[in-house]
Design an enzyme around this catalytic site. Structure first.
Site, mmCIF file in Angstrom:
data_model
loop_
_atom_site.group_PDB
_atom_site.id
_atom_site.type_symbol
_atom_site.label_atom_id
_atom_site.label_comp_id
_atom_site.label_asym_id
_atom_site.label_seq_id
_atom_site.Cartn_x
_atom_site.Cartn_y
_atom_site.Cartn_z
ATOM 1 N N GLU A 150 1.417 -0.862 0.325
ATOM 2 C CA GLU A 150 -0.006 0.045 -0.021
ATOM 3 C C GLU A 150 0.512 1.362 0.673
ATOM 4 O OE1 GLU A 150 -2.903 -0.239 3.373
ATOM 5 O OE2 GLU A 150 -4.429 -1.813 2.151
ATOM 6 N N GLU A 173 -5.735 -7.887 -0.580
ATOM 7 C CA GLU A 173 -6.024 -8.084 0.661
ATOM 8 C C GLU A 173 -8.088 -7.866 -0.281
ATOM 9 O OE1 GLU A 173 -5.260 -5.248 2.949
ATOM 10 O OE2 GLU A 173 -3.095 -5.591 3.155
HETATM 11 C C1 BGC Z 1 -3.023 -3.037 6.409
HETATM 12 C C2 BGC Z 1 -4.123 -3.678 7.980
HETATM 13 C C3 BGC Z 1 -5.293 -3.019 7.792
HETATM 14 C C4 BGC Z 1 -6.227 -3.666 6.472
HETATM 15 C C5 BGC Z 1 -7.349 -3.326 6.779
HETATM 16 C C6 BGC Z 1 -3.567 -3.910 5.935
HETATM 17 O O1 BGC Z 1 -3.009 -3.494 4.154
HETATM 18 O O2 BGC Z 1 -1.473 -3.651 6.949
HETATM 19 O O3 BGC Z 1 -3.465 -2.346 9.167
HETATM 20 O O4 BGC Z 1 -6.454 -3.552 9.299
HETATM 21 O O5 BGC Z 1 -5.211 -3.111 6.048
HETATM 22 O O6 BGC Z 1 -7.430 -2.044 7.061
#
Ligand code: BGC
Length: 380
Positions: free
Chosen positions: A172, A319
């Protein structure tokens, strides 16, 4: 159509010529590194169903600090449940020297080795990344050399691992790093290629690996071992309602999916204006116009698959998930199942965020699965 078919045949021939070769290390060290047997398209497909082992090796300051240390048995449990892949987020930046040569702490390397080996032995594909390198966001130029030095060490350390260990350059990228991202990312790939000429490397775009970041992502040419990634948390007000780390969104609750809600939700005072504006639309707009409708997700995922087809670059959802503090379980299950199946419909492999913490599908205290969520992912 015929043109696309020709391009496909040509690309397949080109890629198959690159298979099963042994590639001499360009480092000049003389050691031969066995090349991967698999190109990026095949690997992207093979990633299949995945889950993030989050809130552990990227926790700060220690693996246990966020209450979710990794147990060896997790990887067997994942495999038995039907997952193919685990992504392991890792915070290297607090475990390495802050001045040149930026040596990574050997005890930490040993811990990562153990986790990676356990996951590989369980039969999972494994993705490791650089996660939460917060210093590079606040001072990109001050950390470029260190960032590349971290990859030089990680790449060297894991060069003899099987080809189903994948590297993801950085989780990210956002903020002030965005204008440097193309430069930093392409240089990191060059560093990785010194010792891992054919290992699959995963790259994502700016703006937190968003879909907009993906469609503006520069993908290095002439490297058939790259997969592009994106993260999907839309609509964000639904997936992140109650998130303590998200500013005023921590005060939002009762958002169901899909919208609109049966009775309009209360809009608390003091929210960021983009959130209160979103909530007004959520309360009032009907059908496909509602910002929490399934059509919105379909249209976003179509953007991803169109980009992938036009660029001829495989994509992977690294994710997606819904935070469990306030979101109701039925909405979480519906959203999770919907995103999963819409990805599968488009042949996009996916990786749920995450295994055993706030978005979790497994309760580490009781040793029980959240079977509704795990079924939404690996059921059927
Ligand atoms: C972060 C987390 C977060 C998740 C959703 C991830 O990339 O590392 O800390 O909970 O994204 O926001």
């Amino acid at each position: 159509m015929a043109k696309k078919l020709l391009v496909f045949i040509f690309a397949s021939l080109f890629l198959s010529c690159n298979l099963n070769q042994n590639v001499k290390s360009p480092s000049g060290s003389g050691d031969f590194i066995s090349s991967t047997n698999i190109n990026a398209f095949e690997m992207a497909k093979k990633l299949g169903k995945g889950v993030n082992m989050g809130n552990a090796l990227e926790a700060y300051p220690d693996e246990s600090s966020w209450g979710n240390p990794i147990k060896d048995e997790y990887f067997t449990l994942m495999k038995q449940a039907g997952f193919d892949t685990v992504r392991i987020p890792i915070r290297w930046s607090t475990r390495a020297q802050t001045t040149s040569p930026y040596t990574i702490d050997s005890n930490f390397f040993q811990r990562v080795d153990h986790v990676v080996d356990t996951a590989l032995s369980a039969g999972l594909n494994v993705i490791i990344n650089i996660h939460h390198y917060e210093e590079i966001i606040s001072d990109p130029q001050g950390h470029k050399e260190r960032f590349l030095a971290l990859w030089r060490q990680i790449s060297d350390h894991y060069k003899n691992k099987p080809d189903n260990l994948l590297f993801e350059v950085l989780n990210e990228p956002y903020g002030s790093l965005e204008s440097y991202w193309k430069d930093f990312m392409t240089n990191a790939i060059k560093v990785i290629r010194e010792k891992n000429p054919t290992r699959i490397v995963i790259i994502g775009g700016i703006n937190w690996n968003s879909i907009d970041g993906l469609t503006n992502l520069y993908v290095p040419q002439n490297d058939p071992y790259i997969i592009a990634t994106f993260h999907f948390y839309e609509p964000f007000v639904f997936t992140h309602q109650g998130a303590e780390w998200g500013g005023s969104i921590s005060n939002v609750s009762n958002i169901v999916w899909p919208g609109p809600p049966a009775t309009p939700v209360n809009i608390p005072a003091g929210l960021d204006s983009w959130i209160s504006n979103w909530l007004v639309d959520y309360n009032t707009k009907q059908g496909a116009e509602n910002p929490a409708s399934s059509n919105q997700i379909i249209s976003r995922l179509n953007t991803v698959s169109n980009w992938s087809a036009n660029k001829n670059v495989p994509v992977w959802l690294g994710e997606f998930g819904v935070y469990g503090r306030y979101a109701d379980i039925n909405s979480r299950v519906r959203w999770t199942h919907f995103v999963r199946t819409e990805c599968e419909r488009r042949n996009i492999s996916w990786c749920y965020w995450e295994f055993s913490a706030g978005f979790g599908i497994y309760n580490p205290s009781t040793g029980q699965w959240n079977s509704q969520l795990s079924n939404a992912l690996v059921g059927e």
